[in-house]
Motif scaffolding. Structure first.
Motif, PDB file in Angstrom:
ATOM      1  N   THR A 430     -29.628  83.197  -0.332  1.00 19.29           N
ATOM      2  CA  THR A 430     -29.904  81.791   0.020  1.00 19.29           C
ATOM      3  C   THR A 430     -30.926  81.754   1.150  1.00 19.29           C
ATOM      4  OG1 THR A 430     -28.049  81.815   1.545  1.00 19.29           O
ATOM      5  CG2 THR A 430     -27.610  80.869  -0.618  1.00 19.29           C
ATOM      6  N   LYS A 431     -31.413  80.558   1.432  1.00 22.20           N
ATOM      7  CA  LYS A 431     -32.424  80.417   2.504  1.00 22.20           C
ATOM      8  C   LYS A 431     -31.848  80.942   3.822  1.00 22.20           C
ATOM      9  CE  LYS A 431     -35.281  76.666   4.350  1.00 22.20           C
ATOM     10  NZ  LYS A 431     -36.528  77.328   4.524  1.00 22.20           N
ATOM     11  N   PRO A 432     -32.552  81.842   4.489  1.00 18.54           N
ATOM     12  CA  PRO A 432     -32.037  82.365   5.764  1.00 18.54           C
ATOM     13  C   PRO A 432     -31.872  81.245   6.796  1.00 18.54           C
ATOM     14  CG  PRO A 432     -33.952  83.617   5.011  1.00 18.54           C
ATOM     15  CD  PRO A 432     -33.841  82.429   4.116  1.00 18.54           C
ATOM     16  N   VAL A 433     -30.847  81.384   7.615  1.00 23.31           N
ATOM     17  CA  VAL A 433     -30.655  80.424   8.718  1.00 23.31           C
ATOM     18  C   VAL A 433     -31.102  81.109   9.999  1.00 23.31           C
ATOM     19  CG1 VAL A 433     -28.947  79.103  10.057  1.00 23.31           C
ATOM     20  CG2 VAL A 433     -28.768  79.221   7.559  1.00 23.31           C
ATOM     21  N   MET A 434     -32.172  80.597  10.571  1.00 22.34           N
ATOM     22  CA  MET A 434     -32.685  81.166  11.827  1.00 22.34           C
ATOM     23  C   MET A 434     -32.449  80.139  12.937  1.00 22.34           C
ATOM     24  SD  MET A 434     -35.322  80.787  14.108  1.00 22.34           S
ATOM     25  CE  MET A 434     -36.859  80.240  13.387  1.00 22.34           C
ATOM     26  N   ILE A 435     -31.813  80.554  13.998  1.00 22.68           N
ATOM     27  CA  ILE A 435     -31.633  79.674  15.164  1.00 22.68           C
ATOM     28  C   ILE A 435     -32.174  80.443  16.375  1.00 22.68           C
ATOM     29  CG2 ILE A 435     -30.004  78.228  16.468  1.00 22.68           C
ATOM     30  CD1 ILE A 435     -28.025  78.457  14.152  1.00 22.68           C
ATOM     31  N   ARG A 436     -32.991  79.759  17.157  1.00 21.10           N
ATOM     32  CA  ARG A 436     -33.594  80.434  18.316  1.00 21.10           C
ATOM     33  C   ARG A 436     -32.529  80.649  19.402  1.00 21.10           C
ATOM     34  NH1 ARG A 436     -36.869  77.032  15.816  1.00 21.10           N
ATOM     35  NH2 ARG A 436     -38.869  77.858  15.125  1.00 21.10           N
ATOM     36  N   VAL A 437     -32.768  81.651  20.216  1.00 22.27           N
ATOM     37  CA  VAL A 437     -31.842  81.964  21.306  1.00 22.27           C
ATOM     38  C   VAL A 437     -32.597  81.772  22.609  1.00 22.27           C
ATOM     39  CG1 VAL A 437     -30.341  83.759  22.298  1.00 22.27           C
ATOM     40  CG2 VAL A 437     -30.719  83.690  19.816  1.00 22.27           C
ATOM     41  N   GLU A 438     -32.026  80.984  23.501  1.00 16.65           N
ATOM     42  CA  GLU A 438     -32.677  80.731  24.782  1.00 16.65           C
ATOM     43  C   GLU A 438     -31.778  81.229  25.906  1.00 16.65           C
ATOM     44  OE1 GLU A 438     -35.676  79.540  25.318  1.00 16.65           O
ATOM     45  OE2 GLU A 438     -36.116  79.016  23.213  1.00 16.65           O
ATOM     46  N   SER A 439     -32.343  82.090  26.761  1.00 16.50           N
ATOM     47  CA  SER A 439     -31.526  82.627  27.856  1.00 16.50           C
ATOM     48  C   SER A 439     -31.420  81.634  29.009  1.00 16.50           C
ATOM     49  CB  SER A 439     -32.151  83.917  28.349  1.00 16.50           C
ATOM     50  OG  SER A 439     -33.448  83.637  28.838  1.00 16.50           O
ATOM     51  N   LEU A 440     -32.292  80.621  29.027  1.00 16.97           N
ATOM     52  CA  LEU A 440     -32.337  79.582  30.070  1.00 16.97           C
ATOM     53  C   LEU A 440     -32.772  80.151  31.430  1.00 16.97           C
ATOM     54  CD1 LEU A 440     -29.081  77.604  29.154  1.00 16.97           C
ATOM     55  CD2 LEU A 440     -31.383  77.168  28.363  1.00 16.97           C
ATOM     56  N   ASP A 441     -33.385  81.331  31.444  1.00 13.38           N
ATOM     57  CA  ASP A 441     -33.897  81.927  32.702  1.00 13.38           C
ATOM     58  C   ASP A 441     -35.109  81.159  33.169  1.00 13.38           C
ATOM     59  OD1 ASP A 441     -31.967  83.812  32.547  1.00 13.38           O
ATOM     60  OD2 ASP A 441     -33.261  85.301  31.566  1.00 13.38           O
TER      61      ASP A 441
END
Ligand code: HSE
Length: 441
Positions: A430-441
């Motif tokens: 199925t379509k890959p689910v990509m979610i960005r990761v933010e460290s908030l630094d």
């Protein structure tokens, strides 16, 4: 509706309210409750002189004196007794006409309309400048949180290097409820019932409402007007309860996150997308309809601003704050004490999303057979994207199983290319689910 004033006040400011729906009704109720208190703080009487509504037949929760209600907004804006116009109808068509007509009449305007500002801000500011009347819009971003005042006034001595904001109460409410096990559609319905969601909830769940808000904050922080098309926007409709669960196990929460960040090259990232953020960060604990905004100034360091981001009372509080500012400006004849928008970085530019960098969460649905992981990691390696962890949770037997990869820092451009290739792999179902990761630094 007269607001009972202390005896020493001599002047009355007459308000013309355009729109008495969820937010307008909230403003009328809040004025009834605290109008006298406001009047004593401001030193002027407040009076709701006229209220324009779309239908005179509709049953309403508030009472106004006879003759106050009308279906003709022009008669309110043009009424010589009306000193101040409050636009709360939403949308970008009639609302624009209302604001421009009021400014042409030389009357200050208070609005909660973020879409109107996002699309027509420059035009409206030019009209305000020309007319000498001011435009106030605290209620357009983050409901009851006075973030516009913070950026424009309280942090005026700072360069804002980073701003991270949870700016859509509805999406935050939905994500919170999904995390508690509620279905997406049931959570949307509940948000609508409670008066948080936009009339068209796709504005919320597709990220546009929040994108308008982050665009406004970026513009104020960096002094050049950011157009809605320049804000990279993704909504939350592709996120499943499974993603919230996996993210939680990996030590993250998922939030629809606005980002305004200066890059090394000087251009500004202005985006709105769901992101995994460390679950021990204070923003990860901003739940339900609450909004939270972290503003990092080069002098002050980190500041955090928190409160209800949607709903009639929270928004009414911000509208009342603007009415207070407008009334004080009228009292002192200070039409441009703080102009609606002051450009100060004429060379400012928004950084293309492809050029920005972050880490990534990638959830694939793959065939459970040897060699699949090797194929996926070969694509990632080709695009110079490193893997920091791989999880294939047990208990998902079947034709396809979830495969969760946490990926190292990479440019969005590289990730987009990799995703295109991964999607084409026959073992990826199925379509890959990509979610960005933010460290908030
Ligand atoms: N629908 C918006 C939200 C209302 O949920 O944040 C306030 O802009």
């Amino acid at each position: 509706m007269a607001i009972v004033p202390p005896h020493f006040m001599t002047r009355t400011v007459n308000i013309g309210l355009i729109g008495a729906g969820t937010v307008g009704g909230g403003v009328l109720q809040a004025l009834r409750r605290n109008g006298a208190l406001m009047a004593s703080r401001l030193g002027l009487r407040l009076r709701v002189e006229r209220v324009a509504v779309r239908s005179l037949k509709k049953k309403r929760d508030f009472k106004v004196s006879k003759g106050v209600l009308t279906a003709d907004w022009k008669s309110v804006v043009n009424d010589p007794k009306v000193d101040l116009v409050v636009e709360l109808i939403g949308g970008t068509t009639i609302a624009k006409d209302v604001v421009l007509a009021a400014l042409r009449e030389g009357k200050p305007v208070v609005t909660a309309n973020k879409a109107l500002l996002a699309f027509y801000g420059e035009k409206l500011f030019a009209a305000a400048e020309k007319s000498g009347a001011n435009l106030y819009y605290e209620a357009s971003v983050a409901g009851g949180v006075p973030i516009i005042k913070v950026i424009r006034e309280a942090l005026a001595g700072n360069r804002v290097t980073h701003l991270y904001g949870i700016l859509n109460g509805t999406c935050n409410f939905i994500l919170t409820k999904m995390n508690e096990g509620m279905e997406f559609s049931a959570a949307v319905k509940l948000a609508q019932q409670q008066g948080y969601a936009e009339a068209d909830p796709s504005l919320d769940i597709d990220g546009h409402d929040a994108a308008h808000k982050v665009g406004i904050l970026a513009s104020l922080a960096h002094g050049f007007w950011v157009k809605p098309g320049e804000v990279f926007t993704e909504g939350i409709t592709h996120i499943c309860p499974m993603d919230l669960e996996f993210a939680g196990k990996l030590g993250y929460a998922i939030k629809l996150l606005g980002i305004v960040k200066i890059s090394r090259a000087g251009s500004i990232q202005v985006s709105m997308y769901p992101a995994l953020i460390p679950d021990d960060h204070v923003l990860a604990n901003v739940s339900d309809v609450y909004n939270g905004i972290l503003v990092r100034g080069d002098v002050v360091g980190d500041t955090l601003h928190y409160g209800q981001g949607a709903g009639p009372d929270a928004t009414a509080s911000a509208v009342l704050s603007d009415i207070g500012d407008a009334v004080l400006d009228l009292k002192h004849g200070a039409t441009d004490r703080l102009k609606a928008f002051i450009p100060h970085e004429s060379n400012g530019a928004v950084r293309q999303i492809g050029e920005t960098t972050c880490c990534y969460y990638l959830r694939l649905s793959v065939l459970d057979r040897p060699g699949v992981l090797a194929k996926v990691s070969a694509v990632l390696a080709k695009n110079k994207i490193g893997i920091s962890s791989v999880t294939q949770p047990e208990g998902h037997e079947g034709k396809s199983v979830p495969l969760i990869l946490m990926l190292h820092y990479a440019k969005n451009l590289a990730m987009t290319k990799a995703l295109k290739s991964i999607e084409k792999l026959s073992s990826v179902k199925t379509k890959p689910v990509m979610i960005r990761v933010e460290s908030l630094d």
